[in-house]
Design a protein around this motif. Structure first.
Motif, PDB file in Angstrom:
ATOM      1  N   LEU A  65       1.699  -3.384   6.419  1.00 36.75           N
ATOM      2  CA  LEU A  65       1.368  -1.754   6.239  1.00 36.75           C
ATOM      3  C   LEU A  65       2.432  -1.110   5.576  1.00 36.75           C
ATOM      4  N   ALA A  66       3.652  -0.820   5.451  1.00 43.40           N
ATOM      5  CA  ALA A  66       4.506  -0.424   4.899  1.00 43.40           C
ATOM      6  C   ALA A  66       4.661  -0.652   3.553  1.00 43.40           C
ATOM      7  N   ALA A  67       4.348  -1.778   2.646  1.00 40.86           N
ATOM      8  CA  ALA A  67       4.675  -2.342   1.761  1.00 40.86           C
ATOM      9  C   ALA A  67       2.637  -1.849   0.680  1.00 40.86           C
ATOM     10  N   ALA A  68       2.052  -1.581   1.928  1.00 41.60           N
ATOM     11  CA  ALA A  68       0.765  -1.166   1.181  1.00 41.60           C
ATOM     12  C   ALA A  68       0.693   0.525   1.205  1.00 41.60           C
ATOM     13  N   ALA A  69       2.149   1.342   1.155  1.00 44.29           N
ATOM     14  CA  ALA A  69       1.921   2.577   0.988  1.00 44.29           C
ATOM     15  C   ALA A  69       3.207   2.782   0.179  1.00 44.29           C
ATOM     16  N   PRO A  70       2.533   3.202  -1.389  1.00 48.88           N
ATOM     17  CA  PRO A  70       3.121   3.787  -2.301  1.00 48.88           C
ATOM     18  C   PRO A  70       4.153   4.475  -2.185  1.00 48.88           C
ATOM     19  N   THR A  71       5.746   4.130  -2.933  1.00 47.20           N
ATOM     20  CA  THR A  71       6.987   3.969  -3.280  1.00 47.20           C
ATOM     21  C   THR A  71       7.707   4.819  -3.956  1.00 47.20           C
ATOM     22  N   ALA A  72       6.556   4.601  -5.838  1.00 46.59           N
ATOM     23  CA  ALA A  72       7.012   4.869  -6.510  1.00 46.59           C
ATOM     24  C   ALA A  72       7.478   6.166  -6.620  1.00 46.59           C
ATOM     25  N   SER A  73       7.261   7.723  -6.121  1.00 46.45           N
ATOM     26  CA  SER A  73       8.232   9.212  -5.996  1.00 46.45           C
ATOM     27  C   SER A  73       8.000   9.696  -5.057  1.00 46.45           C
ATOM     28  N   PRO A  74       9.993   8.665  -3.939  1.00 49.70           N
ATOM     29  CA  PRO A  74      10.637   8.979  -2.909  1.00 49.70           C
ATOM     30  C   PRO A  74       9.893  10.890  -2.729  1.00 49.70           C
ATOM     31  N   GLY A  75      10.087  11.001  -1.774  1.00 49.08           N
ATOM     32  CA  GLY A  75       9.978  12.319  -0.795  1.00 49.08           C
ATOM     33  C   GLY A  75       8.398  12.906  -1.605  1.00 49.08           C
ATOM     34  N   ALA A  76       7.437  12.225  -2.426  1.00 51.18           N
ATOM     35  CA  ALA A  76       6.121  12.929  -2.112  1.00 51.18           C
ATOM     36  C   ALA A  76       5.253  12.771  -0.896  1.00 51.18           C
ATOM     37  N   PRO A  77       4.342  13.508  -1.510  1.00 55.91           N
ATOM     38  CA  PRO A  77       3.409  12.921  -0.396  1.00 55.91           C
ATOM     39  C   PRO A  77       2.485  11.719  -0.717  1.00 55.91           C
ATOM     40  N   ILE A  78       2.017  10.955   0.250  1.00 55.88           N
ATOM     41  CA  ILE A  78       1.109   9.668   0.788  1.00 55.88           C
ATOM     42  C   ILE A  78      -0.080  10.745   0.749  1.00 55.88           C
ATOM     43  N   ALA A  79      -1.496  10.507  -0.589  1.00 56.72           N
ATOM     44  CA  ALA A  79      -2.183  11.256  -0.455  1.00 56.72           C
ATOM     45  C   ALA A  79      -2.933  10.342   0.370  1.00 56.72           C
ATOM     46  N   ALA A  80      -3.925  10.694   0.653  1.00 54.25           N
ATOM     47  CA  ALA A  80      -5.173  10.531   1.840  1.00 54.25           C
ATOM     48  C   ALA A  80      -6.154   9.107   1.438  1.00 54.25           C
ATOM     49  N   GLY A  81      -5.799   7.595   0.944  1.00 52.14           N
ATOM     50  CA  GLY A  81      -7.061   6.661   1.152  1.00 52.14           C
ATOM     51  C   GLY A  81      -5.641   6.096  -0.583  1.00 52.14           C
ATOM     52  N   ALA A  82      -4.474   6.150  -0.110  1.00 48.79           N
ATOM     53  CA  ALA A  82      -3.160   5.501  -0.583  1.00 48.79           C
ATOM     54  C   ALA A  82      -3.583   4.034  -0.514  1.00 48.79           C
ATOM     55  N   TYR A  83      -3.530   3.402   0.693  1.00 50.11           N
ATOM     56  CA  TYR A  83      -3.707   2.463   1.342  1.00 50.11           C
ATOM     57  C   TYR A  83      -4.922   2.219   2.563  1.00 50.11           C
ATOM     58  N   GLY A  84      -4.691   1.245   2.525  1.00 51.40           N
ATOM     59  CA  GLY A  84      -6.262   0.972   3.550  1.00 51.40           C
ATOM     60  C   GLY A  84      -7.484   1.181   3.485  1.00 51.40           C
ATOM     61  N   PRO A  85      -8.332   1.848   4.067  1.00 49.31           N
ATOM     62  CA  PRO A  85      -8.193   1.513   5.945  1.00 49.31           C
ATOM     63  C   PRO A  85      -8.277   0.040   5.850  1.00 49.31           C
ATOM     64  N   PHE A  86      -7.282  -0.006   6.608  1.00 48.07           N
ATOM     65  CA  PHE A  86      -6.459  -1.607   7.734  1.00 48.07           C
ATOM     66  C   PHE A  86      -7.758  -1.639   8.796  1.00 48.07           C
ATOM     67  N   VAL A  87      -9.506  -2.382   8.894  1.00 48.16           N
ATOM     68  CA  VAL A  87     -10.054  -2.577  10.059  1.00 48.16           C
ATOM     69  C   VAL A  87      -9.021  -3.586  10.378  1.00 48.16           C
TER      70      VAL A  87
END
Length: 215
Positions: A65-87
């Protein structure tokens, strides 16, 4: 003789009582069965509520899960739909998560079975009063008869958290049940009343600092 027999009312009370008793018997057992159905509904509701809370503070079933989230812009909001959904769910003896999620049977078991004897099986362990002081129960302890393949746990990016957050991404976690039926014992056995499918129920919470430690 035949006239007197035709006019006789001897035994009529017994016949009437037999008819009324049948209806009364069915009505009484119906109340018992539908009362038990209400208990099942309440137990299932508590199970998903507790399961969602437990999932929000436990290691995620999606280990990447952590690796799936974006990390290119530290401190920037994570947009809806940036990863997953993981069912994440079980199909028979096999567990898996959608969208490339890596499934952890141990982490799923912790939500289903609690902290006691976390193993990869479908058996709900007994938790003693002493164990409850240091160990968390699982969803199966709130809804007897629950199986792990009845549970669906979803991790969704809904615009919460920020990139490179120390505690990892902040998913929205939904716990729901599938393929659950109300069990009718008396009405089913005596009158052939079929089991009714329980409406899908779910509970949604915001993930916290996902971890294993007892809160």
């Amino acid at each position: 003789m035949m006239t007197r027999f035709a006019k006789s009312e001897d035994g009529s009370t017994m016949v009437e009582m037999a008819i009324v008793s049948t209806l009364l018997f069915a009505l009484t057992l119906g109340f018992v069965d539908f009362g038990y159905a209400l208990y099942q509904w309440n137990a299932a509701t508590k199970a998903v509520q507790y399961g969602a809370r437990l999932a929000s503070i436990s290691d995620p079933i999606v280990t990447n899960l952590a690796a799936a989230a974006p990390t290119a812009s530290p401190g920037a909001p994570i947009a809806a739909g940036a990863y997953g959904p993981f069912v994440c769910q079980y199909t028979g003896a096999t567990g898996g998560c959608s969208n490339g999620g890596t499934f952890s049977a141990t982490n799923f078991s912790r939500i289903f079975r609690g902290d006691t004897a976390v193993t990869n099986n479908d058996i709900c362990p007994t938790i003693t009063a002493v164990q409850r002081l240091t160990m968390r129960p699982g969803m199966c302890h709130f809804f007897p008869g629950l199986h792990r393949d009845d549970i669906v746990i979803t991790y969704t990016a809904t615009g919460l958290g920020y990139q490179t957050r120390l505690g990892g991404p902040v998913p929205t976690i939904t716990v729901s049940l599938k393929n659950i039926s109300y069990q009718f014992f008396f009405l089913g056995g005596l009158f052939g009343f079929g089991d009714m499918t329980m409406p899908s129920m779910l509970s949604t919470v915001t993930g916290e600092d996902l971890k294993v430690a007892y809160p």
